[in-house]
Design a protein around this motif. Structure first.
Motif, PDB file in Angstrom:
ATOM      1  N   UNK A  20       0.845  -1.185   0.000  1.00  0.00           N
ATOM      2  CA  UNK A  20       0.000   0.000   0.000  1.00  0.00           C
ATOM      3  C   UNK A  20       0.890   1.247   0.000  1.00  0.00           C
ATOM      4  N   UNK A  21       0.534   2.270  -0.806  1.00  0.00           N
ATOM      5  CA  UNK A  21       1.399   3.450  -0.909  1.00  0.00           C
ATOM      6  C   UNK A  21       1.228   4.406   0.269  1.00  0.00           C
ATOM      7  N   UNK A  22       2.325   5.036   0.649  1.00  0.00           N
ATOM      8  CA  UNK A  22       2.317   6.104   1.653  1.00  0.00           C
ATOM      9  C   UNK A  22       3.067   7.298   1.078  1.00  0.00           C
ATOM     10  N   UNK A  23       2.463   8.425   0.864  1.00  0.00           N
ATOM     11  CA  UNK A  23       1.039   8.689   1.079  1.00  0.00           C
ATOM     12  C   UNK A  23       0.200   8.199  -0.108  1.00  0.00           C
ATOM     13  N   UNK A  24      -1.072   7.918   0.177  1.00  0.00           N
ATOM     14  CA  UNK A  24      -2.028   7.599  -0.884  1.00  0.00           C
ATOM     15  C   UNK A  24      -2.801   8.868  -1.206  1.00  0.00           C
ATOM     16  N   UNK A  25      -2.600   9.369  -2.433  1.00  0.00           N
ATOM     17  CA  UNK A  25      -3.213  10.632  -2.843  1.00  0.00           C
ATOM     18  C   UNK A  25      -3.866  10.462  -4.210  1.00  0.00           C
ATOM     19  N   UNK A  26      -4.930  11.226  -4.485  1.00  0.00           N
ATOM     20  CA  UNK A  26      -5.598  11.104  -5.778  1.00  0.00           C
ATOM     21  C   UNK A  26      -4.918  11.892  -6.893  1.00  0.00           C
ATOM     22  N   UNK A  58     -10.573   0.442   1.760  1.00  0.00           N
ATOM     23  CA  UNK A  58      -9.582   1.422   1.311  1.00  0.00           C
ATOM     24  C   UNK A  58     -10.035   2.170   0.066  1.00  0.00           C
ATOM     25  N   UNK A  59     -10.887   1.546  -0.736  1.00  0.00           N
ATOM     26  CA  UNK A  59     -11.390   2.223  -1.937  1.00  0.00           C
ATOM     27  C   UNK A  59     -12.221   3.449  -1.585  1.00  0.00           C
ATOM     28  N   UNK A  60     -12.793   3.447  -0.398  1.00  0.00           N
ATOM     29  CA  UNK A  60     -13.618   4.584   0.023  1.00  0.00           C
ATOM     30  C   UNK A  60     -12.778   5.710   0.611  1.00  0.00           C
ATOM     31  N   UNK A  61     -11.476   5.465   0.823  1.00  0.00           N
ATOM     32  CA  UNK A  61     -10.596   6.490   1.399  1.00  0.00           C
ATOM     33  C   UNK A  61      -9.744   7.089   0.282  1.00  0.00           C
ATOM     34  N   UNK A  62     -10.014   8.342  -0.022  1.00  0.00           N
ATOM     35  CA  UNK A  62      -9.300   8.998  -1.118  1.00  0.00           C
ATOM     36  C   UNK A  62      -7.881   9.363  -0.728  1.00  0.00           C
ATOM     37  N   UNK A 115      -3.600   1.070   9.648  1.00  0.00           N
ATOM     38  CA  UNK A 115      -3.749   0.184  10.804  1.00  0.00           C
ATOM     39  C   UNK A 115      -5.186   0.147  11.310  1.00  0.00           C
ATOM     40  N   UNK A 116      -5.862   1.286  11.277  1.00  0.00           N
ATOM     41  CA  UNK A 116      -7.266   1.334  11.716  1.00  0.00           C
ATOM     42  C   UNK A 116      -8.146   0.427  10.867  1.00  0.00           C
ATOM     43  N   UNK A 117      -7.851   0.368   9.568  1.00  0.00           N
ATOM     44  CA  UNK A 117      -8.621  -0.517   8.685  1.00  0.00           C
ATOM     45  C   UNK A 117      -8.314  -1.979   9.004  1.00  0.00           C
ATOM     46  N   UNK A 118      -7.047  -2.283   9.268  1.00  0.00           N
ATOM     47  CA  UNK A 118      -6.671  -3.667   9.616  1.00  0.00           C
ATOM     48  C   UNK A 118      -7.353  -4.095  10.908  1.00  0.00           C
ATOM     49  N   UNK A 119      -7.467  -3.186  11.866  1.00  0.00           N
ATOM     50  CA  UNK A 119      -8.058  -3.524  13.163  1.00  0.00           C
ATOM     51  C   UNK A 119      -9.538  -3.857  13.057  1.00  0.00           C
ATOM     52  N   UNK A 120     -10.191  -3.386  12.006  1.00  0.00           N
ATOM     53  CA  UNK A 120     -11.597  -3.726  11.800  1.00  0.00           C
ATOM     54  C   UNK A 120     -11.780  -5.189  11.419  1.00  0.00           C
ATOM     55  N   UNK A 121     -10.700  -5.819  10.934  1.00  0.00           N
ATOM     56  CA  UNK A 121     -10.813  -7.178  10.398  1.00  0.00           C
ATOM     57  C   UNK A 121      -9.986  -8.214  11.140  1.00  0.00           C
ATOM     58  N   UNK A 122      -9.149  -7.810  12.079  1.00  0.00           N
ATOM     59  CA  UNK A 122      -8.329  -8.795  12.758  1.00  0.00           C
ATOM     60  C   UNK A 122      -7.525  -8.206  13.904  1.00  0.00           C
ATOM     61  N   UNK A 123      -6.700  -9.070  14.506  1.00  0.00           N
ATOM     62  CA  UNK A 123      -5.799  -8.664  15.577  1.00  0.00           C
ATOM     63  C   UNK A 123      -4.507  -8.153  14.955  1.00  0.00           C
TER      64      UNK A 123
END
Length: 401
Positions: free
Chosen positions: A98-104, A232-236, A245-253
């Motif tokens: 995943x890219x950092x930063x992710x920008x449109x 992640x598609x909903x986050x521009x 990390x917040x997205x990962x925490x929604x789906x696992x430990x």
């Protein structure tokens, strides 16, 4: 479609949804779906060759080859669906970077960016429901650690050390793709062998490592990745690792790889394990490995090229006068990778185009200011790791930073 039909009809011509569905299914040849992606190259090749082949003999040969290929990957899927109380199944895989930063911004397409890595381990077979308890997400950035076999093996080792294996489990089944740079290598076999002999509960008699048919490596972690990417598609815009990390925490430990021990397995097993060219079976062609203990501080390894047979011999893979217990890896220090200056410049230029010339004053972008100043050392969790390591006789990790 049913609603649209009823909206355009008079009251006496409107129909029930069940009647509309029956007519559409029985009288029309409609198909709904998305274009396929990541399709098996062998399947596509055989399908296209069958379309163009005119000779009946060659067409028959292609159909046989296609059927054999189909039977192989179905045999793999049957194995990972198996429900047996004596077998504990774990599957793992890496998500795409995943890219950092992710920008449109359009310029982001031509700019180098930092990478956020995610490695997922799922406990359970392919029928097991995904929950936060059985999905373990290891994450890090390219400034914490590299992305190689040492990191992947260390994450699996950490997971096994922290997993409670019930007394009725006799076999640990490990399923992963055949990527030689991360999963299918001597280091993974060595680590699992060392864990089996030295640390595994005595009720675990055998470890089975299974690799899928190329092109058909669809395993439970892929379902986890699909859920994450849908979010992640909903986050521009994503500018910090914590947002991923917040997205990962929604789906696992979630476990930060920078806060757990990462070992140099390659340097540790090189003096102990034979090169794969000297093993008693073809390493790369094998689809299953079986590891069992011996009484002499060693393990026996058996390799099979099929999913149904267990016919080859079990032999040790260590060098003369060497034992699996002699593998004692040294820890790799986290957060010691200096960022590439050219990449830092690209990222800073990209941030300037998106946020303006005063981007360094924005609090959410302090992460990149620290990187630019070459002072970035994530401190979160290091003190906790030091306490854990010192209890086991390891040196203070901050001494290496």
């Amino acid at each position: 479609m049913w609603r649209m039909y009823n909206q355009e009809r008079d009251e006496d011509l409107k129909v029930k949804q069940s009647f509309f569905r029956k007519i559409v299914n029985n009288s029309y040849n409609f198909g709904f779906g998305s274009p396929r992606t990541d399709v098996c190259s062998t399947c596509i090749s055989l399908q296209e060759r069958l379309k163009n082949e005119k000779s009946p003999i060659k067409r028959n040969e292609l159909m046989i080859e296609k059927r054999i290929h189909r039977l192989k990957y179905k045999a793999f899927y049957n194995i990972i669906k198996e429900e047996n109380k004596d077998i504990l199944t774990i599957t793992f895989d890496c998500q795409k970077n995943q890219p950092l930063p992710k920008l449109p911004d359009q310029s982001a397409y031509f700019s180098r960016q930092f990478n956020f890595y995610h490695f997922a381990i799922v406990q359970g077979n392919s029928k097991t429901k995904l929950t936060k308890e059985n999905v373990h997400s290891y994450y890090w950035t390219e400034l914490n650690h590299a992305k190689g076999s040492n990191q992947i093996i260390s994450a699996v080792y950490h997971f096994l050390q922290g997993t409670v294996i019930e007394s009725h489990v006799k076999v640990l089944r490990v399923v992963c793709d055949g990527c030689s740079g991360q999963n299918k290598n001597t280091g993974m076999v060595s680590m699992l062998g060392k864990w089996l002999y030295s640390e595994a509960p005595r009720n675990v008699k055998k470890i089975e490592i299974i690799f899928p048919v190329v092109g058909h490596s669809f395993i439970p972690p892929d379902r986890v990745f699909a859920k994450i990417e849908r979010t992640l598609k909903t986050k521009e815009v994503v500018v910090t690792p914590s947002e991923y990390t917040e997205v990962l925490q929604e789906n696992g430990t979630c476990i930060n790889l920078a806060t757990i021990p990462v070992y140099d397995w390659k340097a540790a097993y090189d003096p102990v394990i034979k090169p794969t060219s000297s093993w008693h079976f073809p390493f790369m062609r094998s689809k299953r490995f079986f590891l069992t203990r011996t009484k002499t501080e060693n393990i026996l390894v058996q390799g099979e090229e099929t999913y149904r047979n267990e016919i080859n011999k079990k032999k040790i893979i260590t060098k003369k006068n060497k034992k699996i217990t002699m593998i004692i890896p040294q820890m790799l220090s986290p957060n010691t990778i200096l960022p590439n200056e050219a990449k830092v410049k690209d990222v800073c230029d990209l941030l300037q185009k998106h946020f303006g010339g005063e981007w360094r004053d924005l609090p959410q972008l302090k992460y990149y200011v620290d990187i630019e100043n070459k002072t970035y050392i994530p401190s979160h969790g290091i003190d906790n790791m030091n306490n854990d390591l010192c209890e086991h006789g390891f040196q203070d990790v901050t001494a290496h930073i």
